[in-house]
Scaffold this active site. Structure first.
Site, mmCIF file in Angstrom:
data_model
loop_
_atom_site.group_PDB
_atom_site.id
_atom_site.type_symbol
_atom_site.label_atom_id
_atom_site.label_comp_id
_atom_site.label_asym_id
_atom_site.label_seq_id
_atom_site.Cartn_x
_atom_site.Cartn_y
_atom_site.Cartn_z
ATOM 1 N N HIS A 225 -4.497 -8.694 3.163
ATOM 2 C CA HIS A 225 -5.028 -7.593 2.355
ATOM 3 C C HIS A 225 -3.883 -6.903 1.627
ATOM 4 C CE1 HIS A 225 -7.066 -3.847 1.263
ATOM 5 N NE2 HIS A 225 -6.157 -3.175 1.947
ATOM 6 N N ASP B 294 4.293 -9.877 -31.075
ATOM 7 C CA ASP B 294 3.982 -10.481 -29.774
ATOM 8 C C ASP B 294 5.130 -10.129 -28.838
ATOM 9 O OD1 ASP B 294 3.231 -12.383 -27.576
ATOM 10 O OD2 ASP B 294 1.876 -13.170 -29.087
ATOM 11 N N TRP C 100 2.224 -7.019 5.842
ATOM 12 C CA TRP C 100 2.799 -7.357 4.529
ATOM 13 C C TRP C 100 4.298 -7.079 4.506
ATOM 14 C CZ3 TRP C 100 5.343 -5.184 0.332
ATOM 15 C CH2 TRP C 100 5.545 -3.782 0.384
ATOM 16 N N SER D 96 7.468 -14.929 -11.103
ATOM 17 C CA SER D 96 6.555 -14.459 -12.145
ATOM 18 C C SER D 96 6.906 -13.040 -12.577
ATOM 19 C CB SER D 96 5.116 -14.507 -11.616
ATOM 20 O OG SER D 96 4.257 -13.799 -12.462
ATOM 21 N N SER D 97 7.120 -12.160 -11.596
ATOM 22 C CA SER D 97 7.439 -10.761 -11.928
ATOM 23 C C SER D 97 8.750 -10.661 -12.677
ATOM 24 C CB SER D 97 7.551 -9.927 -10.654
ATOM 25 O OG SER D 97 6.305 -9.806 -10.049
ATOM 26 N N HIS E 189 11.223 -0.041 -1.344
ATOM 27 C CA HIS E 189 10.977 1.277 -1.872
ATOM 28 C C HIS E 189 10.874 1.291 -3.402
ATOM 29 C CE1 HIS E 189 9.789 5.228 -1.582
ATOM 30 N NE2 HIS E 189 10.463 5.384 -2.699
ATOM 31 N N GLU F 137 9.885 -0.994 -5.072
ATOM 32 C CA GLU F 137 8.608 -1.676 -5.338
ATOM 33 C C GLU F 137 7.458 -0.678 -5.458
ATOM 34 O OE1 GLU F 137 7.408 -4.511 -6.064
ATOM 35 O OE2 GLU F 137 5.303 -4.332 -5.471
ATOM 36 N N TYR G 93 7.585 2.329 -6.498
ATOM 37 C CA TYR G 93 7.685 3.006 -7.791
ATOM 38 C C TYR G 93 7.342 2.063 -8.928
ATOM 39 C CZ TYR G 93 9.168 6.881 -5.171
ATOM 40 O OH TYR G 93 9.150 7.888 -4.262
ATOM 41 N N SER H 9 -0.447 9.676 -18.977
ATOM 42 C CA SER H 9 0.074 10.515 -20.059
ATOM 43 C C SER H 9 -0.678 10.249 -21.351
ATOM 44 C CB SER H 9 1.564 10.243 -20.269
ATOM 45 O OG SER H 9 2.307 10.688 -19.158
ATOM 46 N N HIS I 54 13.877 5.685 4.649
ATOM 47 C CA HIS I 54 12.863 6.604 5.167
ATOM 48 C C HIS I 54 11.674 5.818 5.723
ATOM 49 C CE1 HIS I 54 11.121 6.811 0.842
ATOM 50 N NE2 HIS I 54 10.294 6.079 1.545
ATOM 51 N N HIS I 55 11.687 4.512 5.541
ATOM 52 C CA HIS I 55 10.680 3.674 6.178
ATOM 53 C C HIS I 55 11.142 3.261 7.575
ATOM 54 C CE1 HIS I 55 8.512 3.048 2.333
ATOM 55 N NE2 HIS I 55 9.707 3.084 1.802
ATOM 56 N N THR J 57 8.782 14.247 -9.701
ATOM 57 C CA THR J 57 7.358 13.934 -9.652
ATOM 58 C C THR J 57 6.540 15.188 -9.937
ATOM 59 O OG1 THR J 57 7.960 12.395 -7.895
ATOM 60 C CG2 THR J 57 5.622 12.728 -8.293
ATOM 61 N N LYS K 126 6.341 15.995 -13.572
ATOM 62 C CA LYS K 126 5.327 15.219 -14.315
ATOM 63 C C LYS K 126 3.945 15.834 -14.150
ATOM 64 C CE LYS K 126 5.732 10.864 -15.202
ATOM 65 N NZ LYS K 126 6.418 10.891 -16.488
ATOM 66 N N ARG L 164 -1.284 2.382 13.264
ATOM 67 C CA ARG L 164 -1.804 1.436 12.276
ATOM 68 C C ARG L 164 -1.730 0.031 12.829
ATOM 69 N NH1 ARG L 164 2.817 1.003 7.574
ATOM 70 N NH2 ARG L 164 1.384 -0.546 6.755
#
Lengths: 380, 187, 527
Positions: free
Chosen positions: C78, C107, C143, C171-172, C255, C257, C259, C270, C304-305, C330, C333, C452
């Site tokens: 998932h 293009d 994951w 790909s990314s 991390h 990732e 963002y 926006s 922080h993880h 943040t 914004k 979890r």
């Protein structure tokens, strides 16, 4: 067709609802615990402080936004204003949040520093995470035991109603004295686990090959329940922690009882056991350690876990039977159980050899604790 | 595509490759960082036996813990569970080990220190954890550690835990792992 | 924001090729954008189905539907599918469709690599999903695949997992290179960097993050592969390695990732808020600087993880402070969006509903993120449902709502047809209610002590779990409804004008609806 399906679905849902919302379900389980220690209370207060600050900021910010969503619709304000920048305002709403953050960081840093106080403990306990149980070794006294989930499989698979402490109960709790500094030395035997007791605000990962420390000093006697908090395989959700905090004299008594029990176990290993005694002992060992896979009736699960009832090894091959329990089976889910005591191993193997009609069909040989001791001796 | 574009692509492609190798560089970087700061309880071998010795030191209790990873079947325990030491002096400690199986086995011991900020101050001149240990069936041994706790140890630390976990590495590709032959005081 | 003086529609280009091979061989950014978007929608529904299985099992205490081994496979897949198959390809699809038009380019810079970037994705996910049928089952280690659960103790399918991740990463990376080169080299004359639309800015920054960290993920899984098959010991203490090293490497990728998964959302929001407030976005340059600050800070907060892993005090303090700091840009914004709405002339078509919900609910996720940053408190939150609530708030009513908002907002431009406004609003309200009923109670059960990745739980968590499951099914069904709305719109509907939305600004609104197959063959003049 559809109505038949709907009927079945309704039936299923109603049946499920029979097991729903048992007595201990709780709509008011909403917040972190204040816990039973000075540190846990400090953590709780910190949590509430940050929470209320966030609520306040949210109320201020969202009320401006919701006001705007009502008052500045096209209907009410057909001509939009044209302002689109302001350095002053940008500075203001950068600096003010920054100051709020500092106000939060100060108490947080103080509490964290207190949690890192790593001086010695009055009691030192080595905590080792296994797949899927905890082992506790009291360094001063040499007391050592495993702590397994004691909730019945039948409760988990919805065959009987769930008890009050469903999934939160163990066969042997950790016992520590109230008011004394207890240090935990946390490691793991296989994969990463994590030892968490919310009432003490302790959570440290159990990492194989490394030791992490945590300490607590509990103010109130009582029973405190915790959980494994790092995914560690299939029974990650089934290896809880129970800590009993007792008065010093009760703790001392417990320690001496455990030492005596260890001594007695050594004696038990030496003595001559009758078949009936072994089977009786073995039944409870089986219920704790074997039932999950081999099932109460010894039938296993076809294709996944072999049946012990009628198994050729159990019936006719005592040496291989012992070897499997001691070594596990390569490439299969069956692990080694050599950490069980000789008495437990002998009794559980004997139990399987004597149950489900196996005694009549097979060679009927029993296994004594001495057989296990012999197996462990080096063979040259 | 114009030249500017082609240059951009080349530059970005090289950045990608550089970041891939950077991730591998994190491995030794991590070790260096741990060694320099003593973080993570990692302990490394000291070169100079004189360097951290001192005349006057303070009392520290050292607790020894042993663990068998994956319940590996050797007997492994410290000869003394607690040792009172004085900072600035070398001490010898031993761990008793016995291969209780009927096969030749090799083990690797991995040390870990608690509290983690004590690790930088624990100097080891000699340690059985530096080499693989091979024992024949039934063989026993006393494995040595020669260590010193330097005076730099933060004052509030009065108790240091030195933990060893032994891993069964009999099946590993022996060439990929450490080092020299056994240095074991046979018992 | 840029204003457009004139534009030249393409004239002599042929239309799209006929037949299915059009989709296989296309190098057209619009086609490729469409492919990415449909692919991501399919993955979203597949990942969503797994979420339904997870929530169904968690409806009541006890094991009713699946075994714990399979449950762990579901939670792992998932997460992987939603992140790498849902959110990221959707944003790449939006980038493909919109970035060239927004900067007046014909293009993307590398059209053939663009095609390759897309087409390797279905292969990667076929490999990943087929692992469900392999012996030992699909990956079951979360994951975040920490070692040694994902190395020594992993099922055989882990090798296919690693292969699949490598392909997704490739790909990314290729997509990111394409985006950067396009933006840096193909802007229409007059479109300076500080005149670019914010969606373009958000993707420029996101693309740099991708270039920096996807290779690190590739390194991490390569090290895993070597540990599993080639006898190395990167993460194995026995060989001198360290399981914690895995976590550092993973989160150094992980991390930034997250963002990567939110910055394009900021860009979309926006645009939408500006259009439906009929007022120029407040604080354009602050918005750019805020995104840049967030991106840079994202590199120094990864641990922080890992607050419970046993790091020394100094490290924990540093990561706590650095993480808290991200709240500042943040917040800037959020304030700027609200200032844009303030004294505007607002209407609440479906895109605006999603965008407003984003502002509120993403901010809620931000608040729980701030709470998580507080290390001593994190010891009580880490690996509980409080974390699950946090990241689902920022990802579902955050990233996913922004993608839905983008679809509603731009689909008239892509297809030439307006979506049905009443159905769109209905979808919004069902999703809004569904998402909150699903995830808000998860804060409670996390605080109350439910970890979890648990397939079963103690009784005090039963009530809110039941509520959460009901919400999940509501949300899930609403997305099938969304599929219906999208298909209905593409098949036909009220014809859209070129401008589509009264307050819309930007080059994409100067071309016809549906946008011609080739646009801006001649660059427009931008002042």
């Amino acid at each position: 067709m559809l109505s038949n399906f709907t009927n079945k679905l309704t039936g299923l849902l109603l049946t499920l609802s029979l097991f729903s919302s048992p007595a201990k379900a709780d709509w008011f389980a909403l917040n972190m615990t204040e816990g039973a220690t000075a540190i846990s209370e400090e953590v709780f207060n910190l949590h509430m402080l940050i929470f209320w600050i966030c609520v306040a900021i949210g109320v201020v910010v969202f009320s401006v936004m919701f006001y705007s969503m009502f008052a500045h619709t096209k209907k009410k304000n057909p001509v939009a204003a044209t302002f689109h920048e302001s350095t002053k305002v940008e500075i203001a709403w950068t600096v003010i949040p920054f100051l709020i953050l500092i106000a939060m960081a100060v108490p947080a840093s103080k509490t964290l520093t207190k949690m890192y106080d790593d001086t010695a403990g009055d009691v030192n306990i080595q905590v080792t995470g296994f797949q899927w149980k905890w082992q506790y070794r009291y360094l001063e006294d040499g007391v050592s035991f495993f702590s397994n989930l004691s909730t019945d499989m039948d409760e988990i698979y919805n065959l009987v109603p769930k008890g009050e402490n469903y999934l939160q109960e163990v066969d042997e709790a950790v016992v520590i004295p109230v008011g004394k500094k207890v240090r935990f030395l946390i490691t793991a035997n296989d994969v990463i686990h994590s030892w968490w007791v919310p009432a003490f605000a302790i959570k440290q990962d159990a990492i194989p090959g490394f030791v992490n420390t945590a300490w607590t000093k509990v103010d109130k006697t009582g029973v405190y329940r915790g959980k494994c908090t790092e995914l560690c395989g299939k029974n990650h959700g089934f290896m809880p922690i129970v800590v009993k905090v007792v008065e010093q004299d009760e703790y001392d008594l417990w320690v001496s009882d455990k030492k005596e029990a260890a001594f007695k176990l050594a004696e038990l290993t030496e003595k001559e056991w009758t078949t009936a005694e072994l089977v009786e002992r073995g039944e409870s060992v089986y219920a704790t350690n074997c039932v999950a896979c081999h099932q109460t009736n010894g039938q296993g699960i076809t294709g996944i876990f072999p049946a012990l009832a009628g198994s050729d090894i159990v019936l006719n091959n005592k040496p291989r039977n012992i070897e499997i329990l001691m070594e596990g089976v390569q490439g299969a889910a069956m692990n080694s159980f050599d950490y069980l005591s000789e008495v437990e191993l002998a009794s559980v193997i004997t139990y399987t050899r004597q149950s489900w009609g196996n005694a009549e069909k097979g060679d009927g040989e029993i296994v004594s604790p001495k057989d296990i001791v012999d197996y462990k001796k080096p063979k040259i | 595509m114009n030249n500017k574009g082609k240059t951009s692509v080349k530059f970005l492609g090289m950045t990608v490759i550089a970041m891939f190798f950077f991730s591998f560089a994190l491995v030794p970087l991590y070790n260096v960082f741990c060694e320099v700061t003593g973080i993570n309880g990692k302990v490394f071998q000291s070169e100079n036996s004189q360097e951290f010795m001192a005349e006057e030191g303070r009392d520290v209790a050292v607790q020894f813990i042993s663990s068998n990873n994956e319940r590996m079947p050797w007997i492994f325990q410290p000869s003394n569970e607690v040792m009172g030491v004085v900072t600035g002096k070398y001490y010898n400690a031993t761990f008793y080990v016995k291969n209780t199986t009927n096969k030749v086995m090799t083990a690797q011991a991995v040390p870990s220190i608690a509290p983690s900020n004590a690790a930088a101050h624990l100097k080891k001149l000699e340690c059985f954890c530096f080499e693989q240990q091979e024992l024949a069936p039934g063989e026993e041994a006393l494995l040595p550690v020669k260590f010193l706790i330097s005076n730099e140890l933060p004052k509030q630390i009065k108790n240091v835990i030195l933990s060893y976990t032994i891993f069964d590495i009999t099946d590993y590709n022996q060439e990929n792992l450490a080092h020299l032959e056994m240095q074991v005081e046979k018992y | 924001m840029s204003a457009v003086i004139e534009n030249h529609h393409d004239d002599h280009h042929h239309g799209p090729a006929k037949g299915l091979t059009r989709w296989l061989y296309t190098t057209n950014h619009k086609d490729i954008g469409t492919l990415y978007l449909w692919f991501s929608f399919a993955m979203f529904l597949i990942g969503g189905a797994m979420a339904m299985i997870i929530r169904a099992e968690l409806f009541q205490p006890g094991m009713q539907i699946v075994e714990p081994e399979f449950y762990n496979q579901m939670i792992t897949l998932h997460g992987l599918i939603m992140i790498f198959g849902g959110v990221m390809p959707a944003f790449v699809g939006l980038a493909n469709w919109l970035v060239p038009m927004m900067i007046g380019a014909p293009d993307m810079a590398l059209p053939r690599m663009n095609n390759l970037s897309f087409w390797i994705l279905p292969f990667a996910f076929f490999i990943l999903l087929s692992s469900l049928f392999m012996e030992g089952g699909a990956p079951n280690f979360g994951w975040t695949f920490y070692a040694p659960l994902s190395t020594t103790y992993a099922p055989p399918s882990v090798t296919f997992f690693i292969f699949s991740v490598h392909i997704m990463g490739a790909s990314s990376i290729m997509g990111a290179i394409n985006v950067i080169v396009t933006i840096m080299n193909m802007r229409a004359p007059g479109m300076d960097l500080m005149k670019m639309p914010l969606f373009v800015w958000s993707w420029l920054i996101t693309a740099y993050l991708l270039i920096a960290v996807m290779p690190v993920l590739a390194g991490a899984v390569t090290m895993m592969l070597m540990d599993i098959h080639f006898g190395t010991s990167f993460f194995n203490a026995a060989g001198g390695g360290d399981p914690v090293l895995f976590q550092h490497i993973f989160w150094f990728f992980g991390h930034p990732e997250v963002y990567i998964m939110i910055l394009p959302a900021f860009g979309i929001v926006s645009h939408i808020i500006e259009t439906f407030s009929r007022k120029q976005l407040f604080g354009y340059s602050s918005m750019v600087w805020a995104m840049l600050s967030i991106a840079i800070l994202s590199f120094v907060v990864w641990a922080h993880h890992m607050f419970t892993v046993g790091m020394p005090l100094a490290a924990e303090l540093f990561f706590m402070w650095a993480t808290m700091l991200i709240a500042v840009p943040t917040g800037v914004k959020v304030f700027n969006w609200i200032a844009t709405m303030f004294r505007g002339s607002i209407t609440f078509e479906t895109p605006m509903l999603f965008a407003c919900a984003f502002v509120v609910l993403f901010t809620l996720g931000g608040f729980s993120g701030l709470m998580l940053a507080i290390t001593p408190a994190d010891f009580q939150y880490h690996d509980t449902y409080f974390v699950v609530a946090h990241f689902h708030y920022v990802l579902v009513p955050g990233a996913i709502f922004s993608i839905m908002a983008a679809v509603y907002y731009w689909i008239p431009k892509w297809s030439g047809n307006m979506y049905d406004e009443r159905l769109g609003k209905l979808h919004f309200w069902l999703s809004f209610i569904g998402v909150n009923v699903t995830f808000f109670p998860q804060h409670f059960i996390g605080l109350a002590g439910m970890p979890r990745r648990y397939p079963d739980y103690a009784l005090q968590f039963a009530d809110w779990n039941m509520v959460s499951t009901v919400g999940a099914f509501l949300f899930g069904i609403s997305q099938v409804f969304f599929l219906f709305i999208v298909i209905k719109t593409v098949m036909g509907g009220k014809k859209a004008t070129d401008q589509v939305w009264e307050g819309a600004r930007g080059l994409e609104w100067t071309v016809a609806s549906p946008a011609p197959y080739h646009t801006f063959g001649t660059p427009p003049k931008v002042d």
